[in-house]
Design a protein around this motif. Structure first.
Motif, PDB file in Angstrom:
ATOM      1  N   MET A   1       0.854  -1.181   0.000  1.00  9.77           N
ATOM      2  CA  MET A   1       0.000   0.000   0.000  1.00  9.77           C
ATOM      3  C   MET A   1       0.897   1.241   0.000  1.00  9.77           C
ATOM      4  SD  MET A   1      -3.347  -1.201   2.165  1.00  9.77           S
ATOM      5  CE  MET A   1      -2.806  -0.712   3.724  1.00  9.77           C
ATOM      6  N   PRO A   2       0.399   2.343  -0.511  1.00 10.60           N
ATOM      7  CA  PRO A   2       1.225   3.547  -0.635  1.00 10.60           C
ATOM      8  C   PRO A   2       1.653   4.122   0.722  1.00 10.60           C
ATOM      9  CG  PRO A   2      -0.824   3.744  -1.903  1.00 10.60           C
ATOM     10  CD  PRO A   2      -0.926   2.503  -1.074  1.00 10.60           C
ATOM     11  N   ASP A   3       2.922   4.567   0.784  1.00  8.91           N
ATOM     12  CA  ASP A   3       3.379   5.183   2.030  1.00  8.91           C
ATOM     13  C   ASP A   3       3.641   6.675   1.876  1.00  8.91           C
ATOM     14  OD1 ASP A   3       5.797   5.178   0.682  1.00  8.91           O
ATOM     15  OD2 ASP A   3       6.793   3.824   2.065  1.00  8.91           O
ATOM     16  N   SER A   4       3.188   7.266   0.777  1.00  9.50           N
ATOM     17  CA  SER A   4       3.371   8.701   0.560  1.00  9.50           C
ATOM     18  C   SER A   4       2.095   9.322   0.008  1.00  9.50           C
ATOM     19  CB  SER A   4       4.540   8.956  -0.397  1.00  9.50           C
ATOM     20  OG  SER A   4       5.744   8.519   0.162  1.00  9.50           O
ATOM     21  N   GLN A   5       1.036   9.312   0.807  1.00  9.73           N
ATOM     22  CA  GLN A   5      -0.243   9.880   0.405  1.00  9.73           C
ATOM     23  C   GLN A   5      -0.475  11.193   1.140  1.00  9.73           C
ATOM     24  OE1 GLN A   5      -3.484   6.823   0.029  1.00  9.73           O
ATOM     25  NE2 GLN A   5      -2.022   5.621   1.242  1.00  9.73           N
ATOM     26  N   THR A   6      -1.322  12.036   0.586  1.00 11.13           N
ATOM     27  CA  THR A   6      -1.696  13.286   1.253  1.00 11.13           C
ATOM     28  C   THR A   6      -3.188  13.543   1.062  1.00 11.13           C
ATOM     29  OG1 THR A   6      -1.198  14.642  -0.696  1.00 11.13           O
ATOM     30  CG2 THR A   6       0.576  14.375   0.931  1.00 11.13           C
ATOM     31  N   ILE A   7      -3.726  14.305   2.010  1.00  8.79           N
ATOM     32  CA  ILE A   7      -5.093  14.825   1.891  1.00  8.79           C
ATOM     33  C   ILE A   7      -5.039  16.305   2.228  1.00  8.79           C
ATOM     34  CG2 ILE A   7      -6.214  12.657   2.510  1.00  8.79           C
ATOM     35  CD1 ILE A   7      -6.772  14.385   5.280  1.00  8.79           C
ATOM     36  N   LEU A   8      -6.084  17.024   1.891  1.00 11.50           N
ATOM     37  CA  LEU A   8      -6.232  18.412   2.327  1.00 11.50           C
ATOM     38  C   LEU A   8      -7.192  18.433   3.499  1.00 11.50           C
ATOM     39  CD1 LEU A   8      -6.408  20.611  -0.893  1.00 11.50           C
ATOM     40  CD2 LEU A   8      -4.569  20.457   0.781  1.00 11.50           C
ATOM     41  N   LEU A   9      -6.756  19.059   4.578  1.00 10.01           N
ATOM     42  CA  LEU A   9      -7.593  19.206   5.765  1.00 10.01           C
ATOM     43  C   LEU A   9      -8.580  20.344   5.556  1.00 10.01           C
ATOM     44  CD1 LEU A   9      -4.779  18.769   8.411  1.00 10.01           C
ATOM     45  CD2 LEU A   9      -6.657  17.177   7.973  1.00 10.01           C
ATOM     46  N   PRO A  10      -9.634  20.432   6.356  1.00 11.85           N
ATOM     47  CA  PRO A  10     -10.621  21.501   6.195  1.00 11.85           C
ATOM     48  C   PRO A  10     -10.016  22.911   6.234  1.00 11.85           C
ATOM     49  CG  PRO A  10     -11.510  19.817   7.620  1.00 11.85           C
ATOM     50  CD  PRO A  10     -10.063  19.445   7.356  1.00 11.85           C
ATOM     51  N   ASP A  11      -8.887  23.102   6.960  1.00 11.69           N
ATOM     52  CA  ASP A  11      -8.281  24.441   7.023  1.00 11.69           C
ATOM     53  C   ASP A  11      -7.315  24.704   5.867  1.00 11.69           C
ATOM     54  OD1 ASP A  11      -5.988  23.018   7.675  1.00 11.69           O
ATOM     55  OD2 ASP A  11      -5.768  23.870   9.680  1.00 11.69           O
ATOM     56  N   GLY A  12      -7.225  23.761   4.902  1.00 18.21           N
ATOM     57  CA  GLY A  12      -6.399  23.956   3.712  1.00 18.21           C
ATOM     58  C   GLY A  12      -4.984  23.412   3.809  1.00 18.21           C
ATOM     59  N   ARG A  13      -4.575  22.931   4.974  1.00 20.34           N
ATOM     60  CA  ARG A  13      -3.231  22.351   5.105  1.00 20.34           C
ATOM     61  C   ARG A  13      -3.214  20.942   4.522  1.00 20.34           C
ATOM     62  NH1 ARG A  13      -2.028  20.973  10.061  1.00 20.34           N
ATOM     63  NH2 ARG A  13      -4.145  21.355  10.775  1.00 20.34           N
ATOM     64  N   LYS A  14      -2.035  20.554   4.057  1.00 22.84           N
ATOM     65  CA  LYS A  14      -1.823  19.202   3.554  1.00 22.84           C
ATOM     66  C   LYS A  14      -1.377  18.318   4.713  1.00 22.84           C
ATOM     67  CE  LYS A  14       1.834  18.573   1.216  1.00 22.84           C
ATOM     68  NZ  LYS A  14       2.908  18.645   0.239  1.00 22.84           N
ATOM     69  N   LEU A  15      -1.943  17.105   4.801  1.00 21.32           N
ATOM     70  CA  LEU A  15      -1.562  16.119   5.812  1.00 21.32           C
ATOM     71  C   LEU A  15      -1.080  14.875   5.078  1.00 21.32           C
ATOM     72  CD1 LEU A  15      -1.673  15.537   8.957  1.00 21.32           C
ATOM     73  CD2 LEU A  15      -3.715  14.230   8.431  1.00 21.32           C
ATOM     74  N   GLY A  16       0.179  14.479   5.363  1.00 27.12           N
ATOM     75  CA  GLY A  16       0.733  13.280   4.753  1.00 27.12           C
ATOM     76  C   GLY A  16       0.447  12.060   5.606  1.00 27.12           C
ATOM     77  N   PHE A  17       0.324  10.908   4.968  1.00 28.93           N
ATOM     78  CA  PHE A  17       0.100   9.673   5.723  1.00 28.93           C
ATOM     79  C   PHE A  17       0.535   8.472   4.898  1.00 28.93           C
ATOM     80  CE2 PHE A  17      -3.727  10.036   3.232  1.00 28.93           C
ATOM     81  CZ  PHE A  17      -4.174   8.745   2.998  1.00 28.93           C
ATOM     82  N   ALA A  18       0.719   7.368   5.587  1.00 27.28           N
ATOM     83  CA  ALA A  18       1.035   6.081   4.967  1.00 27.28           C
ATOM     84  C   ALA A  18      -0.031   5.084   5.389  1.00 27.28           C
ATOM     85  CB  ALA A  18       2.416   5.604   5.403  1.00 27.28           C
ATOM     86  N   ASP A  19      -0.221   4.080   4.570  1.00 27.81           N
ATOM     87  CA  ASP A  19      -1.231   3.044   4.812  1.00 27.81           C
ATOM     88  C   ASP A  19      -0.526   1.694   4.790  1.00 27.81           C
ATOM     89  OD1 ASP A  19      -3.862   2.071   5.086  1.00 27.81           O
ATOM     90  OD2 ASP A  19      -4.593   3.454   3.561  1.00 27.81           O
ATOM     91  N   TYR A  20      -0.557   0.985   5.900  1.00 24.58           N
ATOM     92  CA  TYR A  20       0.113  -0.310   6.025  1.00 24.58           C
ATOM     93  C   TYR A  20      -0.884  -1.356   6.525  1.00 24.58           C
ATOM     94  CZ  TYR A  20       4.356   2.571   5.915  1.00 24.58           C
ATOM     95  OH  TYR A  20       5.333   3.461   5.560  1.00 24.58           O
ATOM     96  N   GLY A  21      -0.399  -2.577   6.697  1.00 22.81           N
ATOM     97  CA  GLY A  21      -1.235  -3.633   7.250  1.00 22.81           C
ATOM     98  C   GLY A  21      -2.239  -4.170   6.249  1.00 22.81           C
TER      99      GLY A  21
ATOM    100  N   PRO B   1       1.901  17.826  11.921  1.00 26.13           N
ATOM    101  CA  PRO B   1       2.189  19.080  11.216  1.00 26.13           C
ATOM    102  C   PRO B   1       3.671  19.432  11.250  1.00 26.13           C
ATOM    103  CG  PRO B   1       0.222  19.334  12.543  1.00 26.13           C
ATOM    104  CD  PRO B   1       0.822  17.991  12.905  1.00 26.13           C
ATOM    105  N   GLY B   2       4.184  19.808  10.062  1.00 25.79           N
ATOM    106  CA  GLY B   2       5.578  20.209   9.940  1.00 25.79           C
ATOM    107  C   GLY B   2       6.545  19.049   9.816  1.00 25.79           C
ATOM    108  N   ILE B   3       6.037  17.829   9.770  1.00 29.81           N
ATOM    109  CA  ILE B   3       6.883  16.638   9.663  1.00 29.81           C
ATOM    110  C   ILE B   3       6.547  15.921   8.360  1.00 29.81           C
ATOM    111  CG2 ILE B   3       7.409  14.380  10.678  1.00 29.81           C
ATOM    112  CD1 ILE B   3       6.832  15.619  13.425  1.00 29.81           C
ATOM    113  N   GLY B   4       7.576  15.405   7.688  1.00 31.59           N
ATOM    114  CA  GLY B   4       7.364  14.629   6.466  1.00 31.59           C
ATOM    115  C   GLY B   4       6.583  15.389   5.418  1.00 31.59           C
TER     116      GLY B   4
END
Length: 156
Positions: free
Chosen positions: A1-21, A61-64
């Motif tokens: 599964m991808p480990d470099s995904q992002t979404i936009l939060l309601p306040d417009g900031r980007k949040l990165g995440f990975a999906d495992y398992g 926030p501010g990481i990765g």
């Protein structure tokens, strides 16, 4: 599964995440340690698969891959976590905080109780703003904690 995904939060900031398992498993949000990122959860990918857990590991926030949020505190994290869960169509989930992710997991437990099925903290870190809590840390962590106000400029 991808480990470099992002979404936009309601306040417009980007949040990165990975999906495992297990992609079809029960959702478990993983709050990474410090220093660390979403990639830290890669170490439990196989455990998640074997136990039927979808391990979703956001960058704080501010990481990765996540945009910074100036002036943020622990109590700002639950809204980001809820925004990620909402964007993935997840209503209820488990939460795991490792080391420096422990306080973030506890903040989410306090502010999102009706969305959580369980919370665990492993090797939770103390608040690092007090000198006595940093005294027995390994010298590298003590150094990083002492330059925390300059961290983004010094250690991008």
């Amino acid at each position: 599964m991808p480990d470099s995904q992002t979404i936009l939060l309601p306040d417009g900031r980007k949040l990165g995440f990975a999906d495992y398992g297990d992609p079809d498993g029960r959702p478990l949000f993983y709050c990474h340690g410090w220093p660390g990122s979403r990639l830290q959860a890669r170490t439990i990918d196989g455990h998640g698969r074997r136990r039927g857990l979808r391990v979703i590991a956001p960058d704080r926030p501010g990481i990765g891959l996540s945009d910074p949020k100036p002036g943020r505190g622990f109590c700002d994290w639950p809204a980001d976590l809820a925004g990620l869960a909402d964007s993935l169509g997840i209503d209820r989930f488990l939460l795991l905080g490792i080391s420096g992710g422990g306080p973030y997991a506890l903040a989410a437990a306090a502010l999102l109780p009706d969305r959580l099925d369980g919370v665990a903290v492993v090797s939770g870190a103390p608040p690092l703003d007090r000198r006595e809590n940093r005294r027995d840390l390994h010298w590298t962590y003590r150094t990083l904690a002492s330059v925390r106000h300059f961290r983004r400029a010094v250690l991008p």
